[in-house]
Scaffold this motif. Structure first.
Motif, mmCIF file in Angstrom:
data_model
loop_
_atom_site.group_PDB
_atom_site.id
_atom_site.type_symbol
_atom_site.label_atom_id
_atom_site.label_comp_id
_atom_site.label_asym_id
_atom_site.label_seq_id
_atom_site.Cartn_x
_atom_site.Cartn_y
_atom_site.Cartn_z
ATOM 1 N N LEU A 168 53.993 106.620 122.146
ATOM 2 C CA LEU A 168 53.362 105.478 121.478
ATOM 3 C C LEU A 168 53.508 105.653 119.975
ATOM 4 N N THR A 169 53.846 104.590 119.282
ATOM 5 C CA THR A 169 54.011 104.653 117.836
ATOM 6 C C THR A 169 53.094 103.641 117.165
ATOM 7 N N ALA A 170 52.970 103.762 115.850
ATOM 8 C CA ALA A 170 52.082 102.897 115.085
ATOM 9 C C ALA A 170 52.388 101.426 115.356
ATOM 10 N N ALA A 177 36.749 105.347 126.505
ATOM 11 C CA ALA A 177 37.888 106.056 125.923
ATOM 12 C C ALA A 177 38.384 105.345 124.677
ATOM 13 N N TYR A 178 38.482 104.018 124.728
ATOM 14 C CA TYR A 178 38.934 103.254 123.565
ATOM 15 C C TYR A 178 37.935 103.387 122.409
ATOM 16 N N ASP A 179 36.635 103.385 122.714
ATOM 17 C CA ASP A 179 35.627 103.554 121.665
ATOM 18 C C ASP A 179 35.786 104.909 120.972
ATOM 19 N N GLN A 180 36.045 105.943 121.776
ATOM 20 C CA GLN A 180 36.226 107.273 121.197
ATOM 21 C C GLN A 180 37.462 107.308 120.304
ATOM 22 N N LEU A 181 38.572 106.754 120.777
ATOM 23 C CA LEU A 181 39.808 106.738 119.992
ATOM 24 C C LEU A 181 39.643 105.899 118.730
ATOM 25 N N LEU A 182 38.869 104.834 118.819
ATOM 26 C CA LEU A 182 38.618 103.998 117.649
ATOM 27 C C LEU A 182 37.807 104.772 116.610
ATOM 28 N N ALA A 183 36.812 105.528 117.069
ATOM 29 C CA ALA A 183 35.998 106.319 116.144
ATOM 30 C C ALA A 183 36.824 107.397 115.457
ATOM 31 N N GLU A 184 37.835 107.916 116.158
ATOM 32 C CA GLU A 184 38.687 108.949 115.592
ATOM 33 C C GLU A 184 39.857 108.362 114.815
ATOM 34 N N ALA A 185 39.954 107.015 114.800
ATOM 35 C CA ALA A 185 41.018 106.302 114.063
ATOM 36 C C ALA A 185 42.406 106.533 114.656
ATOM 37 N N TRP A 186 42.484 106.830 115.945
ATOM 38 C CA TRP A 186 43.785 106.850 116.617
ATOM 39 C C TRP A 186 44.224 105.422 116.941
ATOM 40 N N VAL A 187 43.271 104.545 117.132
ATOM 41 C CA VAL A 187 43.604 103.152 117.454
ATOM 42 C C VAL A 187 42.808 102.235 116.519
ATOM 43 N N GLU A 188 43.206 100.964 116.504
ATOM 44 C CA GLU A 188 42.490 99.960 115.731
ATOM 45 C C GLU A 188 42.467 98.674 116.539
ATOM 46 N N THR A 189 41.455 97.854 116.295
ATOM 47 C CA THR A 189 41.353 96.587 117.007
ATOM 48 C C THR A 189 41.674 95.440 116.064
ATOM 49 N N ARG A 190 42.240 94.382 116.637
ATOM 50 C CA ARG A 190 42.540 93.176 115.871
ATOM 51 C C ARG A 190 41.909 92.007 116.612
ATOM 52 N N ARG A 191 41.086 91.272 115.903
ATOM 53 C CA ARG A 191 40.320 90.189 116.521
ATOM 54 C C ARG A 191 41.252 89.221 117.260
ATOM 55 N N GLY A 192 40.974 89.033 118.542
ATOM 56 C CA GLY A 192 41.728 88.091 119.347
ATOM 57 C C GLY A 192 43.069 88.592 119.820
ATOM 58 N N PHE A 242 45.432 98.437 119.265
ATOM 59 C CA PHE A 242 46.762 98.881 118.859
ATOM 60 C C PHE A 242 46.693 100.315 118.341
ATOM 61 N N VAL A 243 47.816 101.031 118.447
ATOM 62 C CA VAL A 243 47.910 102.356 117.835
ATOM 63 C C VAL A 243 47.777 102.189 116.329
ATOM 64 N N ALA A 244 46.899 102.992 115.715
ATOM 65 C CA ALA A 244 46.589 102.820 114.295
ATOM 66 C C ALA A 244 47.812 103.079 113.434
ATOM 67 N N SER A 245 47.884 102.328 112.348
ATOM 68 C CA SER A 245 49.018 102.464 111.425
ATOM 69 C C SER A 245 48.580 103.007 110.086
ATOM 70 N N GLY A 246 47.349 103.604 110.001
ATOM 71 C CA GLY A 246 46.855 104.069 108.704
ATOM 72 C C GLY A 246 46.248 102.886 107.994
ATOM 73 N N GLY A 247 46.736 102.580 106.803
ATOM 74 C CA GLY A 247 46.287 101.397 106.089
ATOM 75 C C GLY A 247 45.378 101.727 104.939
ATOM 76 N N ALA A 248 44.923 100.680 104.249
ATOM 77 C CA ALA A 248 44.133 100.850 103.042
ATOM 78 C C ALA A 248 42.714 101.266 103.375
ATOM 79 N N LEU A 249 42.091 101.971 102.432
ATOM 80 C CA LEU A 249 40.706 102.373 102.574
ATOM 81 C C LEU A 249 39.801 101.296 102.013
ATOM 82 N N PRO A 250 38.568 101.210 102.471
ATOM 83 C CA PRO A 250 37.646 100.237 101.894
ATOM 84 C C PRO A 250 37.440 100.532 100.413
#
Length: 467
Positions: free
Chosen positions: A31-33, A57-72, A76-84
């Motif tokens: 799996l890639t970004a 499992a998805y909640d855990q991966l989201l907390a660890e920033a391995w994955v990210e969610t996109r509304r609707g 997805f596998v996390a791609s890094g991205g900007a910090l707040p």
């Protein structure tokens, strides 16, 4: 669908198995970004498990920033991205070295003075980031451990240079069970705390500076300087992409100290790649990883690459800071150097302390203390947030025994002064910075009672609103 198999015969819960399998697919390149993961409903049907298993499992991966969610769109596998924006750090030049002020002296003068009675300063209750909550109901177990130490005949000579064998065996079991780090007992070195482990580790590395997060753990930066190495300031929330000229990078990935963020999965992989490129060691200080109360504890960075990561653990946050006990799991070559050196120097913690810690682990006392403290922190963290949120900005997720709040310098100073007037000492965020220009408060809630915490919060809020 994902090439994943779950085994109900394994002791590991199904959500943890699934989260681990996804991590391996990402680190292995399957799996890639940006890759979209199956929906929780579809993956649950494919694996023959309840949908709640996939959601956990998805909640855990989201907390660890391995994955990210996109509304609707899905997960997805996390791609890094900007910090707040609030978490970004303004920095001065990257390499910062402490310099002593110029020394001047005047000729001594001899005068007769009448001795004055000492003025005793009132002792402040410190709301710091490192004092844990120890439930008074558990003190009987603590006393039993030390009674057992007094009844055991100590070794005739110097102890094993790696540490008490029984303790290392108990620590190996605990690391595998709670941190996902699978080690043999003879791969563990018992130390007199995490800074002692760092000091010994630095003595076994080749030449080079040490990258240290900024803001970050003050004792780590001072330990690096004391070892005669330069400190390379690195913004605490930015990925490490270059370790040229560095022998090591000191990081706190499970709970960045003191900003509180979990190091994202993409940043972990980038850090390991930079360490391999520079032939440097990543020093992982896993100081309070067990105290997550929103998801399961975040897996250790050492679980991804034991050959490149030196793992530091401590009993200070789970048992007692005064115990001064920790453990180090170093890459094999460095481990052997350390054992040879310790054989000559006998640089190990006192045997009674090690023996007491073994008893506390064997009897399940340490697990009980962690579970109780986690419940207390889970109750106190939202109370702190409710009091502070109208006047300051939370720097990271609520986890562990403290939270960090961003404010302008004047309100932070006023809040600290108001707290001191009420009998409490609250650290300033600026005290943890070297090149960074962040201001606010680091508010610990472990080493106080509920009543004391309420009084401290009342004083702090008063300072924030009037400062």
């Amino acid at each position: 669908m994902l090439p994943v198999r779950l085994d109900r015969a394994r002791p590991e819960p199904l959500p943890a198995q699934l989260a681990g399998a996804v991590r391996e697919l990402v680190t292995g390149g399957t799996l890639t970004a940006g890759d979209r993961l199956p929906s929780s409903r579809a993956l649950a049907a494919d694996l023959g498990v309840a949908r709640a298993v996939v959601e956990q499992a998805y909640d855990q991966l989201l907390a660890e920033a391995w994955v990210e969610t996109r509304r609707g769109s899905g997960t997805f596998v996390a791609s890094g991205g900007a910090l707040p924006p609030a978490a970004r750090t303004a920095h001065a030049p990257a390499r910062a070295h402490a310099q002593a002020p110029p020394h001047t002296s005047a000729p001594p003068t001899r005068t007769r003075t009448r001795p004055q009675p000492a003025v005793r300063e009132p002792q402040l209750i410190r709301l710091d980031a490192g004092t844990p909550w120890i439930d008074p109901r558990h003190l009987a177990g603590w006393r039993r451990a030390w009674r057992e130490v007094s009844a055991v005949v100590p070794p005739r000579g110097y102890p094993d240079p790696r540490g008490l064998p029984d303790l290392r065996e108990a620590l190996a079991e605990r690391l595998a069970r709670t941190r996902g780090v699978t080690v043999r007992p003879d791969e563990i070195l018992v130390t007199a705390g995490s800074t002692d482990g760092l000091r010994q580790l630095l003595g076994a590395l080749g030449p080079g500076d040490v990258l240290v997060e900024d803001p970050g753990y003050r004792a780590a930066a001072e330990t690096v300087r004391s070892a005669g190495r330069g400190v390379v300031d690195h913004p605490g929330l930015e990925p490490v992409t270059d370790l040229a000229g560095c022998a090591a990078a000191y990081v706190t990935p499970a709970h960045q100290h003191p900003l509180g963020r979990v190091m994202p999965a993409a940043d972990r992989l980038t850090l390991l790649a930079a360490a391999r490129e520079a032939d440097a060691v990543v020093v992982e200080d896993d100081y309070d990883s067990e105290f997550r109360y929103d998801v399961a504890p975040v897996p250790a960075l050492a679980a991804l690459d034991r050959s490149r990561v030196a793992y530091l653990g401590t009993a200070s946050k789970s048992v007692s800071p005064s115990l001064r006990l920790g453990w180090l799991v170093a890459p094999p070559e460095i481990h052997e150097r350390l054992v040879r050196r310790r054989t000559v120097t006998h640089d190990t913690p006192p045997w009674p302390t090690q023996r007491a810690m073994f008893t506390l682990l064997r009897e399940g006392w340490a697990d009980k203390v962690v579970r109780t403290a986690r419940r207390v922190y889970a109750d106190r963290a939202p109370r702190v947030a409710a009091a502070m949120a109208p006047y300051a900005e939370l720097a990271g997720p609520l986890a562990g025994m403290y939270s960090t709040w961003l404010t302008e310098p004047e309100p932070a100073e006023a809040a600290r002064a108001a707290a001191r007037a009420a009998g409490f000492d609250v650290p300033l965020l600026a005290d943890y910075c070297r090149s960074a220009r962040l201001t606010g408060l680091v508010l610990g809630f472990g080493g106080v009672t509920d009543t004391e915490l309420d009084r401290a919060l009342e004083a702090i809020v008063h300072g924030l609103t009037t400062g």
